[in-house]
Motif scaffolding. Structure first.
Motif, mmCIF file in Angstrom:
data_model
loop_
_atom_site.group_PDB
_atom_site.id
_atom_site.type_symbol
_atom_site.label_atom_id
_atom_site.label_comp_id
_atom_site.label_asym_id
_atom_site.label_seq_id
_atom_site.Cartn_x
_atom_site.Cartn_y
_atom_site.Cartn_z
ATOM 1 N N ASN A 116 0.855 -1.191 0.000
ATOM 2 C CA ASN A 116 0.000 0.000 0.000
ATOM 3 C C ASN A 116 0.888 1.238 0.000
ATOM 4 O OD1 ASN A 116 -1.827 2.027 0.476
ATOM 5 N ND2 ASN A 116 -2.975 0.883 2.034
ATOM 6 N N PHE A 118 0.298 4.250 -0.135
ATOM 7 C CA PHE A 118 -0.169 5.386 0.668
ATOM 8 C C PHE A 118 0.647 5.499 1.963
ATOM 9 C CE2 PHE A 118 -2.967 7.003 4.064
ATOM 10 C CZ PHE A 118 -3.300 8.243 3.532
ATOM 11 N N TYR A 119 1.044 4.362 2.510
ATOM 12 C CA TYR A 119 1.761 4.364 3.789
ATOM 13 C C TYR A 119 3.274 4.366 3.613
ATOM 14 C CZ TYR A 119 -2.732 3.398 5.959
ATOM 15 O OH TYR A 119 -4.031 3.488 6.389
ATOM 16 N N LYS A 123 6.084 7.259 -0.856
ATOM 17 C CA LYS A 123 4.804 7.708 -1.421
ATOM 18 C C LYS A 123 4.674 7.387 -2.916
ATOM 19 C CE LYS A 123 2.950 9.542 2.256
ATOM 20 N NZ LYS A 123 1.915 8.775 2.903
ATOM 21 N N ASN A 380 -9.353 1.222 5.843
ATOM 22 C CA ASN A 380 -8.980 2.204 4.821
ATOM 23 C C ASN A 380 -9.418 3.624 5.161
ATOM 24 O OD1 ASN A 380 -8.172 -0.058 3.358
ATOM 25 N ND2 ASN A 380 -10.057 -0.147 2.164
ATOM 26 N N ARG A 383 -7.055 6.614 4.774
ATOM 27 C CA ARG A 383 -6.746 6.933 3.370
ATOM 28 C C ARG A 383 -7.956 7.596 2.692
ATOM 29 N NH1 ARG A 383 -7.611 3.711 -1.013
ATOM 30 N NH2 ARG A 383 -7.856 1.855 0.269
ATOM 31 N N THR A 387 -7.884 11.000 0.523
ATOM 32 C CA THR A 387 -7.772 10.853 -0.936
ATOM 33 C C THR A 387 -9.108 10.875 -1.679
ATOM 34 O OG1 THR A 387 -7.791 8.447 -0.754
ATOM 35 C CG2 THR A 387 -5.636 9.497 -0.745
#
Ligand SMILES: [Zn+2]
Length: 515
Positions: A116, A118-119, A123, A380, A383, A387
């Motif tokens: 993932n 996002f983490y 990035k 989630n 996120r 987002t």
């Protein structure tokens, strides 16, 4: 003769005829009697097993109405690259791959899943070159948390014949370096292509994964799953049979067919020697996407597909996330109903992630069920809050809006996209709290009883099995779960800490932590 009696229990039956009880008697794998007090005394014989539940809560066994057994089993025997497994950078992925590459011979595929970006500190998605640094002599495939994107290293790309010269397939996208045109290794929407091009995981390893999956389901109180994989076909149907016959997985399974599977089904016989309560065929899965403003399949194609399924008396099970795709499903179901009226069709929308109130009303009036994933909010939520555009965020997984407008809403995990635990789904539904403590649309909270219903009574309707499952009612299958607390009486924080103490399938204790 009565085989098993659960005594001194706090039974939440999910049956409006007798919502609460103290005792349950089981005979031949079915619920024989449910009682508020001592009325069951006469049913006890010398061979009857009696379990003192010490006031613990007994519920119908949980049903996961949208699940991917192949993916889950595979995830248990491949690299876990999820953030919750402490993979929070590309270099951590590289470390894990390097370690594994030292244990298996060069040339063997290395598979990982759940990364993932996002983490990640970086990035961004990893590239083929990042993966090459970790293990250049092993082909590597790692799968994004969504399941929709994959990254291959250079050797992997070579083996699946993807190069600078390869053009994008109709359904997918090969990400390329802007300057050189070389594939970066990142492939979108190419899961089906890769499933054909990459050899499947070794049989023995896969079977090990399936038996681990079976144990995991029992430890979480899940007695039935509905496998909603679009890749399900005749071959997979036979694999499910083998797994069941060999007792690798005891939970009951309903198998939804994908497009290929459905065309095979129209020509061939999908019969099985298995008892229908163990393994049965469900509906037909359609994946509907909106890419760059266009529907895939198109509205006209979707209408024809749904009509065909509808006229065969089957259930259309349609993956739709965005408002536009959900509207398209409404259109297609309306189209089918006009041409071929049918009561109680129970066509399903899977996910239904962004849905406004007028759209919820339309779903209800067309009799479309929603099979959603409340635990996405937990796993989630952080996120989503950062987002998802505001216009969508205010309608994100609006479970209360759906229920209050008359839609039948069913809970599920979509495992391995997120962990399978239904108690987290129940917690998410009543708290709307993400793992990091932030709230996601708290006005969409539902009551604990409604949340329980989504994983029991409502879920049994999603596969037309409410006459045999979903409530603790005499005559139904003796599939039960014992929890250490009563979610209707606990605080929201306490609900988060609930645990499964015992799971009973077909009247047999298959998981026991009560001691
Ligand atoms: Zn899914």
């Amino acid at each position: 003769m009565t085989d098993l009696i659960l005594n001194n229990a706090n039974v939440i039956t999910m049956d409006p005829a007798l919502p609460r009880a103290k005792r349950v008697a089981i005979r031949d794998g079915k619920i024989f009697a449910v009682a508020r007090n001592d009325e069951l005394k006469g049913l006890r014989h010398k061979n009857t097993k009696v379990i003192d539940c010490k006031g613990k809560t007994v519920l119908p066994g949980f049903i996961d109405a949208h699940f991917h057994l192949h993916g889950f089993a595979e995830s248990l025997v491949t690299l876990n690259l999820e953030p919750r497994n402490n993979v929070r950078s590309i270099s951590e992925i590289q470390d894990k791959i390097k370690q594994l590459s030292q244990k298996i011979p060069p040339g063997t595929w290395i598979r990982g899943r759940g990364y993932n970006e996002f983490y990640f500190t970086e990035k961004r998605h990893p590239t083929r070159w990042d993966l090459d640094l970790a293990a250049p002599h092993h082909p590597i495939r790692i799968t994004h948390r969504s399941g929709r994107a994959h990254i291959l290293n250079s050797l992997g790309l070579k083996l699946v014949h993807i190069s600078k010269e390869t053009s994008d397939p109709p359904e997918g996208l090969i990400d390329r370096d802007i300057r050189t045109g070389e594939p970066t290794g990142l492939l979108y929407g190419m899961g089906d292509y890769l499933a054909k091009a990459i050899p499947p995981i070794e049989n023995e390893q896969m079977e090990h994964g399936v038996s681990l999956a079976g144990q995991e389901l029992f430890s979480l109180g899940i007695t039935s799953i509905c496998d909603a994989s679009s890749r399900n076909n005749l071959t997979r149907w036979k694999t499910f049979q083998t797994w069941k016959e060999r007792n690798l997985l005891k939970s009951r399974i309903t198998v939804v067919l994908g497009r290929d599977g459905f065309s095979q089904y129209e020509k061939e016989n999908f019969s099985s020697q298995m008892e229908a309560n163990q393994l049965r065929l469900g509906g037909v899965k359609i994946i509907l996407h909106e890419t760059t403003g266009r529907l895939r399949p198109s509205q006209a194609e979707l209408n024809e597909m749904v009509l065909n399924i509808h006229q065969l008396g089957l259930q259309a099970i349609i993956h739709a996330i965005e408002e536009k795709t959900i509207e398209a499903v409404c259109h297609a179901v309306e189209f089918s109903l006009q041409r071929s009226p049918r009561v109680d069709h129970r066509h399903r929308i899977e996910h239904c992630s962004v849905c406004t109130q007028p759209l919820a009303r339309r779903l209800a009036s067309l009799g479309i069920m929603v099979v959603t994933q409340p635990s996405f909010i937990y796993y989630n939520g952080e996120r989503y809050l950062r987002t998802v555009p505001d216009s969508n965020l205010k309608h994100l997984y609006p479970i209360a809006t759906l229920i209050n407008n008359g839609v039948k809403v069913v809970g599920s995990s979509d495992c391995p996209i997120v962990p399978v635990n239904p108690l987290i789904g129940i917690y998410s539904s009543v708290s709307r709290m993400a793992e990091n403590g932030e709230l996601v649309l708290p006005e969409e909270r539902v009551s604990p009883l409604e949340a329980l219903r989504m994983y029991t009574a409502e879920a049994s309707k999603a596969t037309f099995e409410e006459t045999s499952k979903g409530s603790i009612t005499p005559g139904k299958l003796a599939d039960l779960v014992v929890l250490n607390g009563d979610p209707t009486k606990l605080s929201i924080d306490e609900i988060k800490g609930m645990k499964v103490e015992m799971t009973i399938l077909n009247g047999e204790v298959v998981w026991d932590k009560m001691g």
